[in-house]
Design a protein around this motif. Structure first.
Motif, PDB file in Angstrom:
ATOM      1  N   PHE A 146      15.324 -18.077 -28.844  1.00 49.76           N
ATOM      2  CA  PHE A 146      15.120 -17.039 -29.906  1.00 49.76           C
ATOM      3  C   PHE A 146      14.031 -17.434 -30.451  1.00 49.76           C
ATOM      4  CE2 PHE A 146      19.897 -17.082 -29.347  1.00 49.76           C
ATOM      5  CZ  PHE A 146      19.935 -15.732 -29.538  1.00 49.76           C
ATOM      6  N   GLY A 147      13.391 -16.442 -30.730  1.00 48.79           N
ATOM      7  CA  GLY A 147      11.637 -16.884 -31.745  1.00 48.79           C
ATOM      8  C   GLY A 147      10.891 -16.801 -30.255  1.00 48.79           C
ATOM      9  N   GLN A 148      10.871 -16.585 -28.982  1.00 42.55           N
ATOM     10  CA  GLN A 148      10.106 -16.762 -28.235  1.00 42.55           C
ATOM     11  C   GLN A 148       9.740 -15.437 -27.256  1.00 42.55           C
ATOM     12  OE1 GLN A 148       9.970 -20.412 -26.212  1.00 42.55           O
ATOM     13  NE2 GLN A 148       9.914 -21.527 -27.888  1.00 42.55           N
ATOM     14  N   PRO A 149       9.489 -14.009 -28.055  1.00 43.65           N
ATOM     15  CA  PRO A 149       9.167 -13.367 -27.154  1.00 43.65           C
ATOM     16  C   PRO A 149       8.238 -13.507 -25.862  1.00 43.65           C
ATOM     17  CG  PRO A 149       7.165 -12.932 -28.482  1.00 43.65           C
ATOM     18  CD  PRO A 149       8.003 -14.499 -28.755  1.00 43.65           C
ATOM     19  N   ASP A 150       8.957 -12.922 -24.908  1.00 40.19           N
ATOM     20  CA  ASP A 150       8.192 -12.465 -24.110  1.00 40.19           C
ATOM     21  C   ASP A 150       7.764 -11.289 -23.374  1.00 40.19           C
ATOM     22  OD1 ASP A 150       7.657 -12.276 -20.605  1.00 40.19           O
ATOM     23  OD2 ASP A 150      10.318 -12.846 -20.062  1.00 40.19           O
ATOM     24  N   PRO A 151       5.622 -12.234 -23.684  1.00 41.70           N
ATOM     25  CA  PRO A 151       5.091 -11.251 -23.013  1.00 41.70           C
ATOM     26  C   PRO A 151       5.262 -10.491 -22.076  1.00 41.70           C
ATOM     27  CG  PRO A 151       3.944 -13.218 -22.721  1.00 41.70           C
ATOM     28  CD  PRO A 151       5.783 -12.677 -23.126  1.00 41.70           C
ATOM     29  N   ASP A 152       6.298 -10.346 -20.775  1.00 39.59           N
ATOM     30  CA  ASP A 152       6.153  -9.582 -19.736  1.00 39.59           C
ATOM     31  C   ASP A 152       6.660  -8.447 -20.185  1.00 39.59           C
ATOM     32  OD1 ASP A 152       5.126 -11.794 -18.099  1.00 39.59           O
ATOM     33  OD2 ASP A 152       6.823 -12.444 -17.199  1.00 39.59           O
ATOM     34  N   LEU A 153       7.809  -8.338 -20.902  1.00 37.56           N
ATOM     35  CA  LEU A 153       8.774  -6.820 -21.096  1.00 37.56           C
ATOM     36  C   LEU A 153       7.911  -6.013 -21.610  1.00 37.56           C
ATOM     37  CD1 LEU A 153      11.166  -5.526 -22.035  1.00 37.56           C
ATOM     38  CD2 LEU A 153      10.977  -6.220 -23.905  1.00 37.56           C
ATOM     39  N   ALA A 154       6.612  -5.572 -22.745  1.00 36.34           N
ATOM     40  CA  ALA A 154       5.737  -5.358 -22.958  1.00 36.34           C
ATOM     41  C   ALA A 154       5.151  -4.926 -21.494  1.00 36.34           C
ATOM     42  CB  ALA A 154       4.515  -5.827 -24.003  1.00 36.34           C
ATOM     43  N   LEU A 155       4.376  -5.602 -20.646  1.00 36.80           N
ATOM     44  CA  LEU A 155       3.599  -5.496 -19.366  1.00 36.80           C
ATOM     45  C   LEU A 155       3.845  -4.590 -18.883  1.00 36.80           C
ATOM     46  CD1 LEU A 155       1.666  -8.612 -19.629  1.00 36.80           C
ATOM     47  CD2 LEU A 155       0.760  -6.562 -19.917  1.00 36.80           C
ATOM     48  N   GLY A 156       5.077  -5.164 -18.115  1.00 39.30           N
ATOM     49  CA  GLY A 156       6.231  -4.460 -16.880  1.00 39.30           C
ATOM     50  C   GLY A 156       6.458  -2.985 -17.782  1.00 39.30           C
ATOM     51  N   LEU A 157       6.926  -3.326 -18.336  1.00 42.79           N
ATOM     52  CA  LEU A 157       7.642  -1.340 -18.975  1.00 42.79           C
ATOM     53  C   LEU A 157       5.834  -0.411 -19.442  1.00 42.79           C
ATOM     54  CD1 LEU A 157       9.326  -1.861 -21.796  1.00 42.79           C
ATOM     55  CD2 LEU A 157      10.183  -1.272 -20.217  1.00 42.79           C
ATOM     56  N   HIS A 158       4.945  -1.347 -19.352  1.00 38.93           N
ATOM     57  CA  HIS A 158       3.580   0.278 -19.655  1.00 38.93           C
ATOM     58  C   HIS A 158       3.063  -0.625 -18.213  1.00 38.93           C
ATOM     59  CE1 HIS A 158       3.285   0.953 -23.811  1.00 38.93           C
ATOM     60  NE2 HIS A 158       3.687  -0.638 -23.709  1.00 38.93           N
ATOM     61  N   GLY A 159       3.386  -0.529 -17.223  1.00 40.20           N
ATOM     62  CA  GLY A 159       2.819  -1.100 -15.535  1.00 40.20           C
ATOM     63  C   GLY A 159       3.911   0.561 -15.173  1.00 40.20           C
ATOM     64  N   GLU A 160       4.896   0.670 -16.062  1.00 40.91           N
ATOM     65  CA  GLU A 160       5.277   2.432 -15.559  1.00 40.91           C
ATOM     66  C   GLU A 160       4.706   3.503 -16.635  1.00 40.91           C
ATOM     67  OE1 GLU A 160       7.567   2.737 -12.848  1.00 40.91           O
ATOM     68  OE2 GLU A 160       6.851   0.878 -12.462  1.00 40.91           O
ATOM     69  N   VAL A 161       4.475   3.180 -17.283  1.00 38.34           N
ATOM     70  CA  VAL A 161       4.011   3.700 -18.318  1.00 38.34           C
ATOM     71  C   VAL A 161       2.601   3.931 -17.705  1.00 38.34           C
ATOM     72  CG1 VAL A 161       2.661   4.461 -20.380  1.00 38.34           C
ATOM     73  CG2 VAL A 161       5.216   3.592 -20.064  1.00 38.34           C
ATOM     74  N   LEU A 162       1.568   2.939 -17.134  1.00 41.12           N
ATOM     75  CA  LEU A 162       0.647   3.243 -16.580  1.00 41.12           C
ATOM     76  C   LEU A 162       0.445   4.686 -15.642  1.00 41.12           C
ATOM     77  CD1 LEU A 162      -2.480   3.175 -16.863  1.00 41.12           C
ATOM     78  CD2 LEU A 162      -1.989   0.831 -15.832  1.00 41.12           C
ATOM     79  N   VAL A 163       1.464   4.081 -14.795  1.00 40.10           N
ATOM     80  CA  VAL A 163       1.421   4.872 -13.150  1.00 40.10           C
ATOM     81  C   VAL A 163       1.463   6.750 -13.858  1.00 40.10           C
ATOM     82  CG1 VAL A 163       2.871   5.548 -11.252  1.00 40.10           C
ATOM     83  CG2 VAL A 163       2.810   3.201 -11.927  1.00 40.10           C
ATOM     84  N   ASP A 164       2.330   7.506 -14.451  1.00 37.79           N
ATOM     85  CA  ASP A 164       2.386   8.359 -15.562  1.00 37.79           C
ATOM     86  C   ASP A 164       1.620   9.177 -15.913  1.00 37.79           C
ATOM     87  OD1 ASP A 164       4.844   8.788 -14.132  1.00 37.79           O
ATOM     88  OD2 ASP A 164       5.795   8.017 -15.900  1.00 37.79           O
ATOM     89  N   ALA A 165       0.875   7.500 -16.818  1.00 39.45           N
ATOM     90  CA  ALA A 165      -0.302   8.326 -18.036  1.00 39.45           C
ATOM     91  C   ALA A 165      -1.501   8.668 -16.122  1.00 39.45           C
ATOM     92  CB  ALA A 165      -0.714   7.266 -18.617  1.00 39.45           C
ATOM     93  N   VAL A 166      -2.286   7.393 -15.183  1.00 43.13           N
ATOM     94  CA  VAL A 166      -3.157   8.000 -14.627  1.00 43.13           C
ATOM     95  C   VAL A 166      -2.479   9.318 -13.782  1.00 43.13           C
ATOM     96  CG1 VAL A 166      -4.093   7.271 -12.888  1.00 43.13           C
ATOM     97  CG2 VAL A 166      -3.442   5.747 -14.030  1.00 43.13           C
ATOM     98  N   LEU A 167      -1.712   9.720 -13.403  1.00 42.80           N
ATOM     99  CA  LEU A 167      -0.602  10.896 -12.355  1.00 42.80           C
ATOM    100  C   LEU A 167      -0.649  12.161 -13.780  1.00 42.80           C
ATOM    101  CD1 LEU A 167      -0.061  12.425  -9.984  1.00 42.80           C
ATOM    102  CD2 LEU A 167       2.250  11.730 -10.945  1.00 42.80           C
ATOM    103  N   GLY A 168      -1.140  11.692 -14.719  1.00 46.85           N
ATOM    104  CA  GLY A 168      -1.105  13.211 -15.581  1.00 46.85           C
ATOM    105  C   GLY A 168      -2.435  13.328 -15.478  1.00 46.85           C
TER     106      GLY A 168
END
Length: 557
Positions: A472-494
């Motif tokens: 608790f109180g220690q966020p994991d930045p991998d969450l944002a980076l991992g999720l946005h890796g998938e977002v980036l794939v769709d964004a680049v294709l678009g």
């Protein structure tokens, strides 16, 4: 049925056949497909025609491409004599190999008629120049004459029996005894018979699964190897057989060989081959079953080497050519069982399995293609996507005025639609690799290592340590980076779709002719760079919000 109704149905079926075989005759805006040139070689015991050990069903499969962006052009060569072959008494050193993308080797002959040093020289040079190779045999030393000394091939699959090979290659599995590699699945009749290999029941395999972001405890999406990524999802079936060969992962990656003065490094850059699927031998056999009892185990069914990472050709090996021969696909000629006369065509379930197996064949041909051909296939697939009715109708005019007019939400929306549309004609794994290697790598070489680490599930990685505990109180930045890796794939294709659409607004002969000579990488460059900047900005914002959220959490009293 009335004659006019029959005529109407014939016209509809003809329209569908034309679209599959010659889509540009239906829609002239489509570009002519890339040609993947395959040299398919076999030897005594096999044929390219109709027969139990025939390759006709495989050839028929390759005659129908996965999509309008590619055609497979197969030259059939036989080491002996086969009326159905294009080339008789074939020798590699008497034929120009440079015009082919890949060589497929179906080795049947045992030791005693091995290919020569000069043939090995030409094959090694072909592989080092970027040409792909597929190779398979069967149990014991079946296939060693054609395949046993070919670099990479010789150390990714077991070819030698009853003794190890000349360079310490391991002994191949026997055809009999409880340790044989028997994958027969019981069919529709009692017990297990030898000819169950010809029925409509496949064996189930276990594909290796990969993750683009494996060290995040929050985000884990499994991807099969591109060879096992099919239109219906992960390919998990192959034909079965009572005594298969075996693929494996070599421990020594440093070997070099010299053939007639030409030296080759087997695994340049230390890029390692890997087993990408395993077969399972089940217990439960009795002495009354064909070939008797079995010791259960798993073994390598398919192996792959991504030579493009080391600037050489790719390699695929398979445990047995029974995964490709007619007897295991379309039935055994003369078998009294009506099911085993027609194989997978006997039932709807069998036909569904066969469609997955056919997708595997086509994936081999696509994956083994040279890097230049990969680029050609990608641009034609992207061009086809731009003119697909779903995309053409959903593009929004305000966003066609230039790269900076795009916003991230719109890129993700059209990118997701484009991913679905491309999925009709190309596997999602193939599309992902194209986006990485043909779009992002040329444009962002300075951050390629970072991009490939986040986006490429097949990128070689060292063993992962145990993940740290979540507190608790220690966020994991991998969450944002991992999720946005998938977002980036769709964004680049678009962005790629919008880039092409901004350049080519109306279909017609002029647009098609211009597109034939167009550098698509330059056309979409600004759009892709804008998409990456938007995605990066959004990821940083989300990471900051996540940090604030994590900081607001308190450990329970």
């Amino acid at each position: 049925m009335p004659d006019d109704r029959v005529k109407a149905l014939d016209e509809l079926f003809d329209r569908q056949r034309r679209y599959v075989k010659d889509p540009w005759s239906v829609y002239p805006i489509f570009l002519r497909p890339c040609s993947v040139k395959i040299l398919m070689v076999t030897d005594q015991g096999a044929t390219f025609g109709v027969g139990n050990f025939g390759l006709k069903a495989l050839l028929d499969t390759l005659a129908v491409p996965p999509g309008p962006w590619v055609r497979f052009d197969v030259t059939k060569a036989h080491r002996r004599t086969d009326p159905s072959a294009d080339l008789q008494q074939f020798r590699f050193d008497a034929h120009d190999l440079s015009g082919y993308d890949q060589i497929w080797l179906f080795g049947v002959e045992r030791a005693g008629s091995e290919i020569t040093e000069t043939e090995l020289r030409d094959i090694a040079r072909f592989m080092d120049d970027g040409g792909g190779v597929f190779a398979t045999g069967d149990h014991e030393d079946l296939g060693v004459a054609l395949c046993g000394r070919v670099p990479r091939v010789r150390s990714m699959r077991k070819w030698y029996w009853p003794n190890p090979g000349p360079n310490g290659e391991p002994v191949a599995p026997k055809t009999d005894g409880p340790n044989r590699l028997d994958t027969l699945s019981p069919g529709n009749d009692p017990g297990v018979q030898f000819d169950d290999q010809s029925d409509d029941v496949p064996q189930c395999i276990t594909p290796r699964l990969y993750s683009a972001w494996p060290w995040s405890p929050y985000f884990h999406r499994a991807h099969p190897h591109p060879l096992l990524c099919g239109p219906r999802g992960i390919i998990r079936v192959l034909p079965d057989h009572p005594h298969e060969g075996e693929c494996y992962e070599p421990a020594d990656l440093s070997a070099t060989f010299t053939f007639d003065g030409y030296q080759t490094t087997e695994y340049p850059g230390g890029v390692a081959p890997e087993v990408i699927a395993w077969s399972t031998i089940h217990c439960g056999r009795t002495a009354a079953d064909v070939k008797g009892v079995l010791n259960p185990r798993t073994f390598g069914a398919i192996g792959a080497f991504d030579g493009h990472r080391g600037a050489v050709g790719r390699v695929v090996v398979d445990a047995t050519w029974h995964h490709f021969f007619d007897i295991n696909l379309v039935g055994e000629l003369g078998n009294p069982d009506p099911v085993k006369q027609v194989g997978f065509a006997a039932t709807a379930a069998g036909n569904a399995a066969y469609q997955d197996i056919q997708a595997y064949y086509r994936n081999i041909a696509v994956w083994l293609a040279r890097t230049t051909t990969q680029r050609c296939m990608w641009w034609r697939a992207l061009w086809w996507t731009r003119w697909h009715h779903r995309i053409a109708m959903d593009l929004r005019p305000p966003y066609l005025t230039g790269a900076t007019s795009l916003d991230l939400g719109e890129l993700i929306r059209i990118g997701g639609e484009a991913r679905d549309v491309l999925g009709l004609v190309a596997s999602r794994c193939t599309v992902r690799r194209w986006l990485l290697w043909e779009v992002l790598r040329p444009r962002f070489p300075h951050i390629w290592k970072e991009l490939v680490a986040v986006l490429d599930p097949w990128h070689p990685r060292p063993p992962l340590p145990d993940p740290p505990p979540v507190r608790f109180g220690q966020p994991d930045p991998d969450l944002a980076l991992g999720l946005h890796g998938e977002v980036l794939v769709d964004a680049v294709l678009g962005a790629a779709v919008y880039g092409v659409a901004a350049k080519f607004g109306e279909p017609g002969e002029e647009a098609r002719s211009e597109a034939e000579e167009t550098d698509f990488g330059a056309v979409i460059a600004d759009h892709v760079e804008h998409a990456v900047r938007l995605a990066a900005r959004h990821a940083l914002h989300e990471a900051e919000e996540l940090r604030k959220f994590g900081g607001s959490l308190r450990a329970p009293e």
